[in-house]
Scaffold this active site. Structure first.
Site, PDB file in Angstrom:
ATOM      1  N   ALA A  14       0.816  -1.225   0.000  1.00  0.00           N
ATOM      2  CA  ALA A  14       0.000   0.000   0.000  1.00  0.00           C
ATOM      3  C   ALA A  14       0.846   1.269   0.000  1.00  0.00           C
ATOM      4  O   ALA A  14       0.309   2.370   0.084  1.00  0.00           O
ATOM      5  CB  ALA A  14      -0.948  -0.003   1.198  1.00  0.00           C
ATOM      6  N   SER A  15       2.159   1.122  -0.091  1.00  0.00           N
ATOM      7  CA  SER A  15       3.023   2.310  -0.071  1.00  0.00           C
ATOM      8  C   SER A  15       2.920   3.117  -1.358  1.00  0.00           C
ATOM      9  O   SER A  15       3.062   4.338  -1.355  1.00  0.00           O
ATOM     10  CB  SER A  15       4.479   1.880   0.149  1.00  0.00           C
ATOM     11  N   ARG A  16       2.687   2.413  -2.471  1.00  0.00           N
ATOM     12  CA  ARG A  16       2.701   3.082  -3.781  1.00  0.00           C
ATOM     13  C   ARG A  16       1.575   2.548  -4.652  1.00  0.00           C
ATOM     14  O   ARG A  16       0.919   1.573  -4.314  1.00  0.00           O
ATOM     15  CB  ARG A  16       4.035   2.810  -4.500  1.00  0.00           C
ATOM     16  N   ASP A  64       7.726  -8.642   3.849  1.00  0.00           N
ATOM     17  CA  ASP A  64       7.758  -9.234   2.503  1.00  0.00           C
ATOM     18  C   ASP A  64       6.725 -10.364   2.476  1.00  0.00           C
ATOM     19  O   ASP A  64       6.863 -11.349   3.217  1.00  0.00           O
ATOM     20  CB  ASP A  64       9.182  -9.766   2.256  1.00  0.00           C
ATOM     21  N   VAL A  65       5.713 -10.234   1.637  1.00  0.00           N
ATOM     22  CA  VAL A  65       4.628 -11.222   1.649  1.00  0.00           C
ATOM     23  C   VAL A  65       5.089 -12.625   1.246  1.00  0.00           C
ATOM     24  O   VAL A  65       4.394 -13.601   1.512  1.00  0.00           O
ATOM     25  CB  VAL A  65       3.427 -10.812   0.747  1.00  0.00           C
ATOM     26  N   ASN A  91      -2.847  -7.055  -2.528  1.00  0.00           N
ATOM     27  CA  ASN A  91      -2.509  -6.201  -3.673  1.00  0.00           C
ATOM     28  C   ASN A  91      -1.038  -6.309  -4.066  1.00  0.00           C
ATOM     29  O   ASN A  91      -0.719  -6.205  -5.240  1.00  0.00           O
ATOM     30  CB  ASN A  91      -2.838  -4.739  -3.332  1.00  0.00           C
ATOM     31  N   TYR A 164       4.022 -14.124 -15.274  1.00  0.00           N
ATOM     32  CA  TYR A 164       3.055 -13.199 -14.658  1.00  0.00           C
ATOM     33  C   TYR A 164       1.626 -13.664 -14.937  1.00  0.00           C
ATOM     34  O   TYR A 164       0.788 -13.718 -14.032  1.00  0.00           O
ATOM     35  CB  TYR A 164       3.287 -11.786 -15.210  1.00  0.00           C
ATOM     36  N   LYS A 168      -1.104 -14.933 -12.003  1.00  0.00           N
ATOM     37  CA  LYS A 168      -2.367 -14.191 -11.834  1.00  0.00           C
ATOM     38  C   LYS A 168      -3.559 -15.122 -12.061  1.00  0.00           C
ATOM     39  O   LYS A 168      -4.572 -15.010 -11.383  1.00  0.00           O
ATOM     40  CB  LYS A 168      -2.414 -12.984 -12.772  1.00  0.00           C
ATOM     41  N   ILE A 197      -2.999   0.376 -15.606  1.00  0.00           N
ATOM     42  CA  ILE A 197      -3.095   1.431 -14.598  1.00  0.00           C
ATOM     43  C   ILE A 197      -1.757   2.172 -14.522  1.00  0.00           C
ATOM     44  O   ILE A 197      -0.687   1.534 -14.535  1.00  0.00           O
ATOM     45  CB  ILE A 197      -3.423   0.830 -13.206  1.00  0.00           C
TER      46      ILE A 197
HETATM   47  P1  NAP Z   1       3.819  -0.859  -7.980  1.00  0.00           P
HETATM   48  O1  NAP Z   1       3.488   0.543  -8.311  1.00  0.00           O
HETATM   49  O2  NAP Z   1       5.100  -1.448  -8.462  1.00  0.00           O
HETATM   50  O3  NAP Z   1       3.708  -1.039  -6.376  1.00  0.00           O
HETATM   51  C1  NAP Z   1       3.978  -2.308  -5.839  1.00  0.00           C
HETATM   52  C2  NAP Z   1       3.648  -2.301  -4.363  1.00  0.00           C
HETATM   53  O4  NAP Z   1       3.831  -3.632  -3.868  1.00  0.00           O
HETATM   54  C3  NAP Z   1       4.562  -1.414  -3.548  1.00  0.00           C
HETATM   55  O5  NAP Z   1       3.822  -0.903  -2.456  1.00  0.00           O
HETATM   56  C4  NAP Z   1       5.633  -2.390  -3.049  1.00  0.00           C
HETATM   57  O6  NAP Z   1       6.246  -1.988  -1.822  1.00  0.00           O
HETATM   58  C5  NAP Z   1       4.786  -3.623  -2.819  1.00  0.00           C
HETATM   59  N1  NAP Z   1       5.548  -4.878  -2.850  1.00  0.00           N
HETATM   60  C6  NAP Z   1       6.326  -5.359  -3.861  1.00  0.00           C
HETATM   61  N2  NAP Z   1       6.841  -6.554  -3.495  1.00  0.00           N
HETATM   62  C7  NAP Z   1       6.379  -6.816  -2.251  1.00  0.00           C
HETATM   63  C8  NAP Z   1       6.569  -7.875  -1.340  1.00  0.00           C
HETATM   64  N3  NAP Z   1       7.362  -8.925  -1.634  1.00  0.00           N
HETATM   65  N4  NAP Z   1       5.960  -7.818  -0.137  1.00  0.00           N
HETATM   66  C9  NAP Z   1       5.166  -6.762   0.189  1.00  0.00           C
HETATM   67  N5  NAP Z   1       4.951  -5.729  -0.633  1.00  0.00           N
HETATM   68  C10 NAP Z   1       5.554  -5.752  -1.838  1.00  0.00           C
HETATM   69  O7  NAP Z   1       2.676  -1.851  -8.539  1.00  0.00           O
HETATM   70  P2  NAP Z   1       1.152  -1.560  -8.925  1.00  0.00           P
HETATM   71  O8  NAP Z   1       1.104  -1.251 -10.362  1.00  0.00           O
HETATM   72  O9  NAP Z   1       0.542  -0.654  -7.936  1.00  0.00           O
HETATM   73  O10 NAP Z   1       0.554  -3.038  -8.772  1.00  0.00           O
HETATM   74  C11 NAP Z   1      -0.173  -3.449  -7.606  1.00  0.00           C
HETATM   75  C12 NAP Z   1      -0.871  -4.764  -7.932  1.00  0.00           C
HETATM   76  O11 NAP Z   1      -1.762  -4.571  -9.030  1.00  0.00           O
HETATM   77  C13 NAP Z   1       0.065  -5.897  -8.333  1.00  0.00           C
HETATM   78  O12 NAP Z   1      -0.416  -7.108  -7.817  1.00  0.00           O
HETATM   79  C14 NAP Z   1      -0.023  -5.903  -9.855  1.00  0.00           C
HETATM   80  O13 NAP Z   1       0.275  -7.165 -10.394  1.00  0.00           O
HETATM   81  C15 NAP Z   1      -1.478  -5.538 -10.040  1.00  0.00           C
HETATM   82  N6  NAP Z   1      -1.794  -4.967 -11.352  1.00  0.00           N
HETATM   83  C16 NAP Z   1      -1.207  -3.808 -11.806  1.00  0.00           C
HETATM   84  C17 NAP Z   1      -1.565  -3.289 -13.046  1.00  0.00           C
HETATM   85  C18 NAP Z   1      -0.977  -2.021 -13.607  1.00  0.00           C
HETATM   86  O14 NAP Z   1      -1.261  -1.719 -14.797  1.00  0.00           O
HETATM   87  N7  NAP Z   1      -0.206  -1.250 -12.848  1.00  0.00           N
HETATM   88  C19 NAP Z   1      -2.515  -3.955 -13.826  1.00  0.00           C
HETATM   89  C20 NAP Z   1      -3.103  -5.121 -13.345  1.00  0.00           C
HETATM   90  C21 NAP Z   1      -2.738  -5.612 -12.116  1.00  0.00           C
HETATM   91  P3  NAP Z   1       7.564  -0.986  -1.802  1.00  0.00           P
HETATM   92  O15 NAP Z   1       7.037   0.396  -2.081  1.00  0.00           O
HETATM   93  O16 NAP Z   1       8.095  -1.132  -0.436  1.00  0.00           O
HETATM   94  O17 NAP Z   1       8.478  -1.482  -2.877  1.00  0.00           O
END
Ligand code: NAP
Length: 263
Positions: A14-16, A64-65, A91, A164, A168, A197
């Site tokens: 949830a940080s980003r 770390d999940v 998430n 990936y 999923k 997104i």
């Molecule tokens: P993102 O901007 O890269 O952010 C990833 C987040 O996950 C960050 O808060 C990160 O923490 C955290 N994270 C990464 N590895 C982790 C771990 N091992 N344990 C705990 N936290 C972890 O990604 P996002 O685009 O928001 O994606 C979020 C979710 O939506 C993912 O599951 C992704 O597959 C899914 N998704 C994304 C999109 C898209 O277009 N962006 C589309 C479909 C699905 P830190 O900040 O500490 O690194």
């Protein structure tokens, strides 16, 4: 709404990005949010400030999940701070570091994605479900909600990131399994499938998707814009606010219509 006016949520990653967008929408509904993150403490603190400014509250919790002891600590800390967990949002997730053709894709990337995107959510859900089962039900008999953030990759083949897509798809099946197992206990389980997104995850392929969404004749989605973290956050908020009481195992496409087959 679950635990009306003071519901508690654990949102992983949830940080980003999308996770932060979810935390913010839950905050607007007055929720208290455990903001999990992996390594970016600065971003997590920023998310917490925004949550407070939006009318919610919470705390940050590193973990770390993909690591069993981290998952146990995150859940224990959330229960210690909040007393209960009304909503779990799985998430946190990562994309492959390198997009490799299916015929060359390596085991290292497969193991990394499997551990973070599927094994982590599965065993975290197991822990949180056991916690929810111990919680007293609300007036309508609900003990909790679980939301898994999957992707259009559940059903869309991308041969340059097959790992990936496969994890999923596994997360989509995990939604059905927990939905079936937990329904009689008053715990409903959902899948949200985001389209493309705008987050750090898609930052590296921005030009490619700008073209696909905005410039190509029809665009990859009928609604011709990038999705925003808030779009996913609003869907999760609707679940937290109990807008779909007679549903479980449902997948919501929050993707600008990407899933439509068009002719
Ligand atoms: P993102 O901007 O890269 O952010 C990833 C987040 O996950 C960050 O808060 C990160 O923490 C955290 N994270 C990464 N590895 C982790 C771990 N091992 N344990 C705990 N936290 C972890 O990604 P996002 O685009 O928001 O994606 C979020 C979710 O939506 C993912 O599951 C992704 O597959 C899914 N998704 C994304 C999109 C898209 O277009 N962006 C589309 C479909 C699905 P830190 O900040 O500490 O690194």
């Amino acid at each position: 709404m679950l635990n009306k006016g003071k519901f508690t949520a654990l949102v992983t990653g949830a940080s980003r990005g999308i996770g932060r967008g979810i935390a913010l929408e839950l905050a607007k509904a007055g929720g208290r949010v455990a903001i999990n993150y992996a390594g970016n403490e600065v971003a997590a603190n920023e998310a917490l400030e925004l949550v407070r400014a939006a009318g919610g509250d919470g705390f940050i919790v590193q973990g770390d999940v993909s690591v069993a002891s981290d998952r146990a600590r995150v859940v224990a800390e959330t229960v210690r701070q909040f007393g209960r967990i009304d909503l779990l949002v799985n998430n946190a997730g990562v994309a492959p570091s390198v997009r490799a053709d299916l015929l060359d894709a390596g085991e290292e990337s497969f193991d990394r994605l499997f551990a973070i995107n599927l094994k982590g959510p599965f065993f975290l859900t197991q822990l949180v479900a056991k916690q929810m089962l111990e919680q007293a039900p609300d007036a309508e008999g609900f003990r909790g909600r679980i939301v898994n953030i999957t992707s259009i990759s559940v059903y869309t083949a991308s041969t340059n990131r097959g790992d990936y897509c496969m994890v999923k798809a596994g997360l989509a099946m995990m939604t059905k399994l927990f939905a079936d197992r937990l329904a009689t206990a008053g715990i409903n389980v959902y899948e949200i499938r985001p389209g493309v997104i705008a987050t750090d995850m898609t930052g590296g392929v921005k030009a490619k998707y700008d073209k696909l969404i905005l410039e190509d004749e029809r665009g990859i989605s009928p609604i011709r814009r990038w999705g925003k973290p808030e779009d996913i956050g609003r869907a999760v908020r609707a679940i937290a606010e109990d807008r779909f009481p007679f549903t479980t195992g449902t997948a919501f496409d929050v993707d600008g219509g990407f899933h439509l087959q068009r002719l």
